[in-house]
Design an enzyme around this catalytic site. Structure first.
Site, short mmCIF file in Angstrom:
data_model
loop_
_atom_site.label_atom_id
_atom_site.label_comp_id
_atom_site.label_asym_id
_atom_site.label_seq_id
_atom_site.Cartn_x
_atom_site.Cartn_y
_atom_site.Cartn_z
N GLY A 277 2.88 6.14 6.40
CA GLY A 277 3.64 4.97 5.73
C GLY A 277 3.81 3.73 6.57
O GLY A 277 4.96 3.27 6.70
N PRO A 320 -1.79 6.72 6.11
CA PRO A 320 -1.70 5.38 6.14
C PRO A 320 -0.85 4.52 5.09
O PRO A 320 -0.17 3.74 5.36
CB PRO A 320 -3.02 4.58 6.33
N ARG A 322 0.52 2.78 2.08
CA ARG A 322 0.01 1.28 1.50
C ARG A 322 -0.73 0.42 2.21
O ARG A 322 -1.39 -0.40 2.06
CB ARG A 322 1.50 0.57 1.12
N CYS A 394 14.74 -8.47 -20.14
CA CYS A 394 15.95 -8.81 -20.52
C CYS A 394 16.89 -8.20 -19.44
O CYS A 394 17.63 -7.23 -19.71
CB CYS A 394 16.39 -8.05 -21.86
#
Length: 467
Positions: A277, A320, A322, A394
């Site tokens: 991470g 690892p 991302r 919205c």
């Protein structure tokens, strides 16, 4: 360099120059090369190119929004982790972004693949990834998912509960096959990241606690089942992590657990996965470590803890996350409206609305993640102004980039590029407000290839079977 927490307030106060870490650029056309993928350039014409293709040319072929994956950048980052951790197994995180092309890139660069759902597992198998190189995660794996993993010979199933162990016991008996497993443990480490992506403290859904003995119970149960091949233990402390101190604590506690397992059973388990991470650079405030730095620190930690507990150093794995795919991706949007809103105290904010938003990148709305952005279809001589890039949905919280300096002459029809968008954007995309999901294209050496086509309204309405 300090690291700000990835979370923040949705409606922050407005400062004259934005948040403290955000600096007014001296050249509004300059690209911070550490934020953008490695082949991204601003040409003398003012247009930005990625993979040798101008963004206007990309948009002519794909329309916007679109995720642009820099194949050269992805492969280089994958290779850097494989080389830095040459004697470890490196697992690419399928949950960050998984297509058959991405799976093949990872495989061709010598990585293994981590999946956490039936869809991700099937995608990996159909991409040709050997089952032995796949790891299956998840806190609530279905019988269908476990059956396919065991039938295909997945290299490791990371078990997360005693209910799951019981399912594996029944399936291996029924199929007359062996399941290869790691036991996921929680090590009680407080990772310095957002609460939603911290995964090693006690009060959360993943893993077996070391502290209360649940981890040892699960390990012993798996060890003594003749159809379960217990390979080792798995630890993961969170995502978007910059420092290795948390891994030191995790290694100490997992190594101690391995030593206790030897005392209880007389067997040493051969594998340990410390998760990963690792963080990436989303804004100028972030300063991630290089793969070489991470490998050096983690090797030292593992060797020290192995000696301390009198254990043979296990086969190590790392994930690892991302760090491989995140920096390789850029999201392109078209500006629809530009609005200046007057605020109390004589301040103002420029709202730049684009044709995407929280349906194609939920992270900003979900936990106030920070991003950067730039005008990419042209250069500008206008003075930079503090802007907020927002989506078309919205929701007041539909924010793409909370604070960024953009040229003061930005106008409808301009193209905005948001770097570091390769991870957790398309993979977390939704159909909110009946939006269709953007395509993912790969660029390399002047060529563009579609990896995932744009979702159409026919695709969306085809699910509606009501009268």
């Amino acid at each position: 360099m300090t690291h700000m927490h990835v979370a923040g307030v949705t409606h922050a106060d407005v400062w004259g120059a934005g948040p403290q870490w955000l600096e007014r650029p001296t050249d509004p056309n300059a690209l911070d090369t550490q934020l953008w993928s490695s082949t991204t350039r601003r040409e003398p014409s003012g247009e930005v190119t990625i993979g040798g293709i101008g963004v206007t040319g990309i948009v002519e072929q794909t329309q916007t929004p679109v995720y642009v994956m820099d194949e050269v950048d992805f492969r280089a980052r994958a290779a850097a982790f494989r080389q830095a951790f040459a004697d470890w197994d490196v697992y690419y995180a399928g949950k960050a972004l998984l297509t058959r092309s991405v799976a093949r890139w990872a495989m061709e660069e010598g990585l293994r693949l981590d999946v956490c759902s039936l869809g991700e597992l099937v995608t990996a198998l159909r991409a040709g990834v050997p089952a032995a190189d796949i790891g299956l995660h998840g806190n609530n794996k279905s019988v269908e998912e476990l059956r396919l993993a065991i039938e295909q010979g997945v290299g490791r199933i990371v078990v997360d509960s005693l209910d799951e162990v019981a399912r594996i016991e029944r399936l291996t008996e029924e199929l007359d096959l062996t399941a290869h497993v790691l036991v996921r443990v929680t090590v009680g480490v407080e990772a310095h990241t957002h609460e939603y992506i911290a995964t090693a403290h006690e009060d959360q859904k993943f893993g077996f606690s070391i502290a209360n003995g649940a981890a040892m119970v699960a390990m012993v149960r798996c060890h003594y089942n003749p159809r379960i091949d217990l390979r080792g233990i798995h630890s993961h402390i969170g995502s978007q992590i910059f420092a290795t101190q948390g891994f030191e604590v995790a290694a100490r506690r997992t190594m101690k657990l391995l030593g206790q397992f030897v005392s209880a059973t007389g067997s040493q388990l051969p594998e340990l996965d410390l998760g990963g991470g690792f963080g990436i650079r989303y804004t100028s405030q972030d300063s991630p470590a290089t793969p070489d730095q991470l490998a050096s620190d983690l090797r030292e930690i593992v060797e020290h803890e192995s000696r301390a507990f009198g254990l043979t150093a296990p086969r190590m794995s790392i994930e690892p996350g991302r760090a491989i795919v995140g920096p390789a991706g850029t999201a392109l949007y078209t500006v629809g409206t530009v609005k200046t809103v007057e605020l109390d105290g004589g301040q103002s904010r420029v709202y730049v609305s684009v044709d995407g938003g929280m349906s194609d990148n939920i992270r900003t709305a979900l936990y106030a993640a920070e991003y950067s952005a730039a005008l990419v279809n042209r250069a500008s001589t206008a003075q930079p102004v503090l802007c907020r890039v927002v989506g078309k949905h919205c929701e007041a919280g539909d924010i793409v980039v909370r604070d960024v300096f953009l040229p003061g002459d930005i106008t409808p029809g301009d193209l905005i590029g948001v770097p570091a968008n390769g991870a957790y954007s398309r993979s977390m995309a939704s159909n909110y407000n009946h939006a269709t999901k953007p395509p993912v294209v790969a660029v390399r050496d002047g060529h563009l290839v579609t990896m995932l086509r744009r979702e159409t309204l026919d695709d969306l309405l085809g699910l509606d079977v009501g009268a």
